[in-house]
Scaffold this active site. Structure first.
Site, PDB file in Angstrom:
ATOM      1  N   HIS A 254     -10.071  -5.322  -3.305  1.00  0.00           N
ATOM      2  CA  HIS A 254      -8.725  -5.551  -2.769  1.00  0.00           C
ATOM      3  C   HIS A 254      -8.832  -5.970  -1.321  1.00  0.00           C
ATOM      4  O   HIS A 254      -9.611  -5.408  -0.555  1.00  0.00           O
ATOM      5  CB  HIS A 254      -7.853  -4.296  -2.905  1.00  0.00           C
ATOM      6  CG  HIS A 254      -8.516  -3.041  -2.436  1.00  0.00           C
ATOM      7  ND1 HIS A 254      -9.449  -2.371  -3.200  1.00  0.00           N
ATOM      8  CD2 HIS A 254      -8.400  -2.350  -1.277  1.00  0.00           C
ATOM      9  CE1 HIS A 254      -9.879  -1.312  -2.535  1.00  0.00           C
ATOM     10  NE2 HIS A 254      -9.264  -1.289  -1.358  1.00  0.00           N
TER      11      HIS A 254
ATOM     12  N   ASN B 174     -12.699  -3.332   2.729  1.00  0.00           N
ATOM     13  CA  ASN B 174     -13.604  -2.188   2.874  1.00  0.00           C
ATOM     14  C   ASN B 174     -14.615  -2.268   1.725  1.00  0.00           C
ATOM     15  O   ASN B 174     -14.222  -2.388   0.559  1.00  0.00           O
ATOM     16  CB  ASN B 174     -12.830  -0.884   2.823  1.00  0.00           C
ATOM     17  CG  ASN B 174     -11.952  -0.678   4.051  1.00  0.00           C
ATOM     18  OD1 ASN B 174     -12.303  -1.123   5.141  1.00  0.00           O
ATOM     19  ND2 ASN B 174     -10.813  -0.029   3.873  1.00  0.00           N
TER      20      ASN B 174
ATOM     21  N   HIS C 158      -6.936  -5.864   2.114  1.00  0.00           N
ATOM     22  CA  HIS C 158      -5.825  -5.280   2.861  1.00  0.00           C
ATOM     23  C   HIS C 158      -5.269  -6.369   3.786  1.00  0.00           C
ATOM     24  O   HIS C 158      -6.030  -6.973   4.553  1.00  0.00           O
ATOM     25  CB  HIS C 158      -6.309  -4.142   3.767  1.00  0.00           C
ATOM     26  CG  HIS C 158      -6.822  -2.931   3.067  1.00  0.00           C
ATOM     27  ND1 HIS C 158      -6.070  -1.794   2.889  1.00  0.00           N
ATOM     28  CD2 HIS C 158      -8.032  -2.659   2.517  1.00  0.00           C
ATOM     29  CE1 HIS C 158      -6.794  -0.867   2.273  1.00  0.00           C
ATOM     30  NE2 HIS C 158      -7.992  -1.368   2.034  1.00  0.00           N
TER      31      HIS C 158
ATOM     32  N   ASP D 192       0.852  -1.197   0.000  1.00  0.00           N
ATOM     33  CA  ASP D 192       0.000   0.000   0.000  1.00  0.00           C
ATOM     34  C   ASP D 192       0.883   1.240   0.000  1.00  0.00           C
ATOM     35  O   ASP D 192       1.900   1.307   0.703  1.00  0.00           O
ATOM     36  CB  ASP D 192      -0.917  -0.014   1.235  1.00  0.00           C
ATOM     37  CG  ASP D 192      -2.066   0.964   1.099  1.00  0.00           C
ATOM     38  OD1 ASP D 192      -3.217   0.525   0.959  1.00  0.00           O
ATOM     39  OD2 ASP D 192      -1.802   2.201   1.120  1.00  0.00           O
TER      40      ASP D 192
ATOM     41  N   GLY E 244     -15.150   3.233   3.849  1.00  0.00           N
ATOM     42  CA  GLY E 244     -13.785   3.639   3.530  1.00  0.00           C
ATOM     43  C   GLY E 244     -13.259   3.117   2.216  1.00  0.00           C
ATOM     44  O   GLY E 244     -12.081   3.321   1.908  1.00  0.00           O
ATOM     45  N   GLN E 245     -14.101   2.426   1.417  1.00  0.00           N
ATOM     46  CA  GLN E 245     -13.606   1.980   0.108  1.00  0.00           C
ATOM     47  C   GLN E 245     -13.435   3.190  -0.800  1.00  0.00           C
ATOM     48  O   GLN E 245     -14.383   3.956  -1.019  1.00  0.00           O
ATOM     49  CB  GLN E 245     -14.554   0.960  -0.529  1.00  0.00           C
ATOM     50  CG  GLN E 245     -13.960   0.347  -1.804  1.00  0.00           C
ATOM     51  CD  GLN E 245     -14.807  -0.776  -2.410  1.00  0.00           C
ATOM     52  OE1 GLN E 245     -15.909  -1.064  -1.933  1.00  0.00           O
ATOM     53  NE2 GLN E 245     -14.289  -1.399  -3.450  1.00  0.00           N
TER      54      GLN E 245
END
Ligand code: 5GP
Ligand code: ZN
Length: 119
Positions: free
Chosen positions: A105, A92, A107, A35, A98-99
């Protein structure tokens, strides 16, 4: 069409090597990269190369690919040495959660204490 690359998608561009990323693991179907704004000592994103909007879209459209993402998530955790004491896999889902990138994806977060419940 589900799974097709989107010209306006940042993560499709990473898959196509049009945007650089620090890749830590790659298979025929999945890529994992660090990230850009890490929230933990280990913060890796695991994505299917095919474009799906979120986790449920992926599970409905390509369940075997959803399994690939989870398997690679576990492999990344092992290579990052966060399997013990543990790590978090977060999807998310939706802007309110919070996307910000609408290419699914996972995290992978580890290497520090992880509070529960999360914020
Ligand atoms: P979300 O907020 O959608 O759950 O997660 C998107 C993640 O993508 C964020 O943690 C953000 O830091 C990361 N991100 C955004 N742009 C880039 C980029 O260009 N490269 C990389 N490696 N990560 C990015
Ligand atoms: Zn995409």
């Amino acid at each position: 069409m589900a799974g097709e690359p989107r010209v306006d998608c940042l993560f499709c561009k990473i898959v196509a090597n049009e945007v650089p990323a620090t890749v830590v693991r790659e298979t025929d179907t999945v890529v994992a990269f660090r990230d850009i704004n890490p929230q933990a000592p280990t913060h890796v994103l695991v994505i299917p190369k095919a474009h799906y909007r979120d986790a449920l879209d992926l599970a409905a459209g390509a369940p075997e690919l959803a399994a690939d993402v989870l398997r690679v998530a576990g492999e990344v955790a092992a290579q990052e040495s966060v399997t013990d004491p543990g790590y978090r896999i977060v999807f998310n889902t939706g802007a309110g959660a919070g996307q910000t990138v609408f290419h699914v994806h996972a995290h992978i977060l580890g290497g520090r204490g992880l509070e529960w419940p999360p914020g």
